[in-house]
Design an enzyme around this catalytic site. Structure first.
Site, short mmCIF file in Angstrom:
data_model
loop_
_atom_site.label_atom_id
_atom_site.label_comp_id
_atom_site.label_asym_id
_atom_site.label_seq_id
_atom_site.Cartn_x
_atom_site.Cartn_y
_atom_site.Cartn_z
CG HIS A 20 -1.91 1.09 1.23
ND1 HIS A 20 -2.29 1.72 2.37
CD2 HIS A 20 -2.62 1.68 0.22
CE1 HIS A 20 -3.17 2.66 2.09
NE2 HIS A 20 -3.39 2.65 0.79
CG ASP A 28 7.50 9.39 -22.62
OD1 ASP A 28 8.63 9.32 -22.12
OD2 ASP A 28 6.87 10.47 -22.71
CG HIS A 96 7.80 16.80 -17.68
ND1 HIS A 96 7.25 15.52 -17.65
CD2 HIS A 96 8.96 16.68 -18.35
CE1 HIS A 96 8.07 14.68 -18.26
NE2 HIS A 96 9.11 15.36 -18.71
CE1 TYR A 118 5.97 17.42 -20.60
CE2 TYR A 118 4.82 17.97 -22.64
CZ TYR A 118 5.78 18.25 -21.70
OH TYR A 118 6.58 19.37 -21.84
CB ALA A 119 2.71 9.08 -23.06
CG ASN A 120 6.16 10.01 -18.94
OD1 ASN A 120 6.80 9.05 -19.33
ND2 ASN A 120 6.31 11.22 -19.47
#
Length: 129
Positions: A20, A28, A96, A118-120
């Site tokens: 947890h 990316d 970012h 920004y595909a994170n």
């Protein structure tokens, strides 16, 4: 041999150790990987496997209570932004630069072949009860 879930032995092993509030990153192919954070690189060519594909597989296997995303994705990558909004329970947006700093706390980074900006995402683990 497993019939369902994550077949990649490295991913399955790391996932079994998560608790947890532990965090993992799905990245990316351009996100810097901090020293000392394990990285499983799934990329095999530009664009493959895609970020959303891997995110969906991970979400099928892990309980996720929240996520952290770079706020820039909303302006620069509407497709990924919309997918994140529809798939994740609670999203906190940071710059970012703050996102990259936060990746140092991750237990694992999964690198995809994604080439859109920004595909994170940082996923925070929940509990099954």
């Amino acid at each position: 041999m497993k019939k369902h879930g994550i077949l990649n032995r490295e991913l399955a092993g790391h996932f079994a150790k998560l608790g947890h509030t532990d965090q993992i990153v799905i990245a990316d192919c351009g996100l810097p990987i901090p020293d000392g954070v394990p990285c499983i690189d799934l990329s095999y060519k530009l664009g493959e496997p895609g970020f959303i594909t891997i995110l969906n597989v991970v979400l099928d296997d892990l309980v996720v209570e929240s996520a952290i995303v770079a706020e820039e994705v909303k302006q620069v990558n509407e497709k990924v932004s919309n997918e994140l909004t529809s798939l994740l329970p609670e999203i906190t947006y940071v710059t970012h630069e703050q996102f990259k700093l936060q990746t140092k706390n991750a237990k694992l980074i999964i690198r995809t072949g994604e080439i859109s900006p920004y595909a994170n995402v940082i996923l925070q683990c929940g509990v099954i009860f």
